[in-house]
Design a protein around this motif. Sequence first.
Motif, short mmCIF file in Angstrom:
data_model
loop_
_atom_site.label_atom_id
_atom_site.label_comp_id
_atom_site.label_asym_id
_atom_site.label_seq_id
_atom_site.Cartn_x
_atom_site.Cartn_y
_atom_site.Cartn_z
N LYS A 36 -1.43 12.40 7.63
CA LYS A 36 -2.45 12.96 6.73
C LYS A 36 -1.85 13.17 5.34
N LYS A 37 -2.72 13.18 4.34
CA LYS A 37 -2.27 13.37 2.97
C LYS A 37 -1.50 14.68 2.82
N LYS A 38 -1.97 15.72 3.47
CA LYS A 38 -1.30 17.02 3.41
C LYS A 38 0.12 16.93 3.94
N GLU A 39 0.30 16.21 5.05
CA GLU A 39 1.63 16.05 5.64
C GLU A 39 2.56 15.29 4.70
N LEU A 40 2.04 14.23 4.11
CA LEU A 40 2.85 13.43 3.20
C LEU A 40 3.22 14.20 1.94
N LYS A 41 2.31 15.05 1.48
CA LYS A 41 2.60 15.87 0.30
C LYS A 41 3.74 16.84 0.56
N GLU A 42 3.82 17.36 1.77
CA GLU A 42 4.94 18.25 2.11
C GLU A 42 6.26 17.49 2.03
N ILE A 43 6.26 16.27 2.53
CA ILE A 43 7.45 15.42 2.44
C ILE A 43 7.79 15.14 0.98
N LEU A 44 6.77 14.82 0.21
CA LEU A 44 6.97 14.51 -1.22
C LEU A 44 7.63 15.66 -1.95
N GLU A 45 7.14 16.87 -1.75
CA GLU A 45 7.68 18.02 -2.48
C GLU A 45 9.17 18.20 -2.21
N VAL A 46 9.57 18.01 -0.96
CA VAL A 46 10.98 18.15 -0.62
C VAL A 46 11.79 17.04 -1.29
N CYS A 47 11.27 15.82 -1.27
CA CYS A 47 11.99 14.69 -1.88
C CYS A 47 12.12 14.85 -3.39
N ILE A 48 11.09 15.35 -4.03
CA ILE A 48 11.14 15.60 -5.48
C ILE A 48 12.20 16.67 -5.79
N GLU A 49 12.18 17.72 -5.01
CA GLU A 49 13.13 18.83 -5.24
C GLU A 49 14.58 18.37 -5.13
N HIS A 50 14.84 17.44 -4.21
CA HIS A 50 16.22 17.04 -3.93
C HIS A 50 16.56 15.65 -4.47
N ASN A 51 15.66 15.09 -5.28
CA ASN A 51 15.93 13.79 -5.92
C ASN A 51 16.20 12.69 -4.89
N ILE A 52 15.33 12.62 -3.90
CA ILE A 52 15.46 11.64 -2.81
C ILE A 52 14.46 10.50 -3.03
N VAL A 53 14.95 9.27 -2.97
CA VAL A 53 14.09 8.09 -3.06
C VAL A 53 13.44 7.87 -1.69
N VAL A 54 12.19 7.39 -1.69
CA VAL A 54 11.47 7.13 -0.44
C VAL A 54 11.24 5.63 -0.28
N PHE A 55 11.75 5.08 0.81
CA PHE A 55 11.39 3.72 1.21
C PHE A 55 10.28 3.85 2.23
N ALA A 56 9.06 3.43 1.84
CA ALA A 56 7.89 3.60 2.70
C ALA A 56 7.55 2.28 3.37
N ASP A 57 7.83 2.20 4.67
CA ASP A 57 7.45 1.03 5.45
C ASP A 57 5.98 1.21 5.85
N GLU A 58 5.09 0.48 5.16
CA GLU A 58 3.65 0.62 5.40
C GLU A 58 3.08 -0.69 5.97
N ILE A 59 3.89 -1.37 6.77
CA ILE A 59 3.52 -2.68 7.31
C ILE A 59 2.34 -2.59 8.28
N HIS A 60 2.13 -1.43 8.89
CA HIS A 60 1.00 -1.26 9.83
C HIS A 60 -0.22 -0.60 9.17
N SER A 61 -0.25 -0.54 7.86
CA SER A 61 -1.27 0.25 7.17
C SER A 61 -2.69 -0.27 7.35
N ASP A 62 -2.85 -1.54 7.71
CA ASP A 62 -4.18 -2.09 7.89
C ASP A 62 -4.64 -2.09 9.34
N LEU A 63 -3.79 -1.60 10.23
CA LEU A 63 -4.14 -1.52 11.65
C LEU A 63 -4.39 -0.07 12.02
N VAL A 64 -5.36 0.52 11.34
CA VAL A 64 -5.70 1.94 11.52
C VAL A 64 -7.11 2.03 12.11
#
Length: 399
Positions: A185-213
């Motif tokens: 969910k967007k809310k869950e991803l935003k929690e991850i984002l905030e932590v990554c922003i705070e700690h200067n972490i790059v995100v590699f997002a594997d979204e290969i299954h994004s169309d099989l929802v």
Amino acid sequence: MEKALKKYSFETASEREGTNAEKYVLRKQLFGTDDVLPVWVADMDIDTPSCVLDAVKKRLQHPIIGYEEVPASAYQAQIDWVKHEHGMEFYLDDMLYSHSVVASMHTAIEAFTKEGDGVIVQTPVYPPFFHSVLQLNRKLIKNSLHVDKYGEYSFDIEDFKAKIDENTKLLLLCSPHNPVGRVWKKKELKEILEVCIEHNIVVFADEIHSDLVYKPFKHTVFASLDERAKDITVTALGVGKTFNMAGFAMSTVAIANEELRKQFKKAYEKVHFAQGCVLSHVAFETAYREAKEWLEALKIHLYYNYLMLNEIAKKYSKYIKVTPIEATYLAWLDCRGMGIKDKELRAFFINEAKLGLNAGISFGREGSGYMRLNFAVSSAKMREIVQRLERALQRREIG
């Protein structure tokens, strides 16, 4: 949609034995016998869309198959698709060719970390996530997913925060998640984002299954969360899973932030990815331009297969449970009720059910007691899979 269902039939599919298909030729090596139906590697035993095959046949009318650049029109087809389907707009300058998501992941690890740096993976997860980290001599940081009594998975944010130190540089995010089938969910991803922003972490997002929802769930492109997300995200996309085109060996990497893209390209250019195959370019563009209706019909078919499997699991619920699925065609089976060790569990599926699955333990220790089953098959083959499983469970109950 009724029209689409009538137009596309998934009752049967072309036979893959004798075609050098990986899941068949490796049966003896992986399972010790050829006498199993292979339901492990994540491609479909379903015919690739005819519009894709027709486009490739048309290209073959020209007798020269030489070097080609990926045409801008192919990238634009994917850009248009992602904007329409997921509300995220990438641009031509953002796009890079890759032959596989795993290759892109290796490149991201090389680009954004150095030996000894920490890379976070969220287990249980597709094995190359942690194999890639270890092969490149980075520090593997496991942020295990939380699973509740209903078998539903979620991020463990507190553990995520606790595992980070000053040398943690990269998060490998699987979204939608393989093997647990979550659409974050967007809310869950935003929690991850905030932590990554705070700690200067790059995100590699594997979204290969994004169309099989599956409805009513909806995929959120991590880079679309806000401008900050766009600036720290490398997004891996492709047609391989969506349209059963893994054999074309073409995916993409989308990086909106120019500095991040430059950094990625330093590692990327060392490998010489080149531009792939001319037939892949044609297939890739055609799938995005013409196969939408096929995909919608396919997803309905896949969900029926999932329900078929789930019915058997309900019948034998003391032994096996199917994790609730929101995306992918990969069923995550909780077999802990069988009360046997992982080696014995694998042997049960091979010797009793005559099915070749992925062992859950291969996705990390959190997968102990689980198995992964690929249900992207024809209706006829799914009935056979279910019958084999039911017979094996019946014998276990009697015996």
